[in-house]
Design a protein around this motif. Structure first.
Motif, PDB file in Angstrom:
ATOM      1  N   GLY A  34       0.815  -1.199   0.000  1.00  0.00           N
ATOM      2  CA  GLY A  34       0.000   0.000   0.000  1.00  0.00           C
ATOM      3  C   GLY A  34       0.856   1.258   0.000  1.00  0.00           C
ATOM      4  O   GLY A  34       2.081   1.199   0.098  1.00  0.00           O
ATOM      5  N   LEU A  79      -0.555   0.733  -8.287  1.00  0.00           N
ATOM      6  CA  LEU A  79       0.027   0.084  -7.118  1.00  0.00           C
ATOM      7  C   LEU A  79      -0.208  -1.415  -7.255  1.00  0.00           C
ATOM      8  O   LEU A  79      -1.186  -1.846  -7.884  1.00  0.00           O
ATOM      9  N   VAL A 112      -4.294   2.359   1.223  1.00  0.00           N
ATOM     10  CA  VAL A 112      -4.076   2.887  -0.128  1.00  0.00           C
ATOM     11  C   VAL A 112      -4.725   4.262  -0.181  1.00  0.00           C
ATOM     12  O   VAL A 112      -5.920   4.401   0.098  1.00  0.00           O
TER      13      VAL A 112
END
Length: 118
Positions: A9, A18, A114
């Motif tokens: 994250g 990501l 995140v």
């Protein structure tokens, strides 16, 4: 006990990418489905993506075409590749593992934050 541990994250700008990872360890006889859930502030936890032992996948409508779930059975690991991230993807992401020995609701990781923001 089965212990999933998430990683990957962080903070990313809108449109960025990501990759989350979740490795399951412990006394595992076998793993069935593995999935990713997320919970934003003030909202309920929701399913993001799930993958069965046979590789069948399912996605929330909000992430279809942007996120990809995959798994490495040899490493008891599940991944979530997130592309074209949006501010509304901001949440704590949790890994869930359905394994034997069984646990009601599966085994949960501790979560990884995140944040999508400019």
């Amino acid at each position: 006990q089965v212990q999933p541990v998430e990683s990957g994250g962080g903070l990313v700008q809108p449109g960025g990418s990501l990759r989350l990872s979740c490795a399951a360890s412990g006394s595992i006889f076998s793993i069935n489905a593995m999935g990713w859930y997320r919970q934003a502030p003030g909202k309920q936890r929701e399913l993001v993506a799930r993958i069965t032992g046979g590789g069948r996948t399912a996605y929330a409508d909000s992430v279809k075409g942007r996120f990809t779930i995959s798994r490495d059975n040899a490493k008891n690991t599940v991944y979530l590749q997130m592309n074209s991230l949006k501010p509304e993807d901001t949440a704590v992401y949790y890994c869930n593992v359905e394994a034997i020995p069984r646990a009601v609701g599966g085994y949960w990781g501790q979560g990884t934050q995140v944040t999508v923001s400019s």
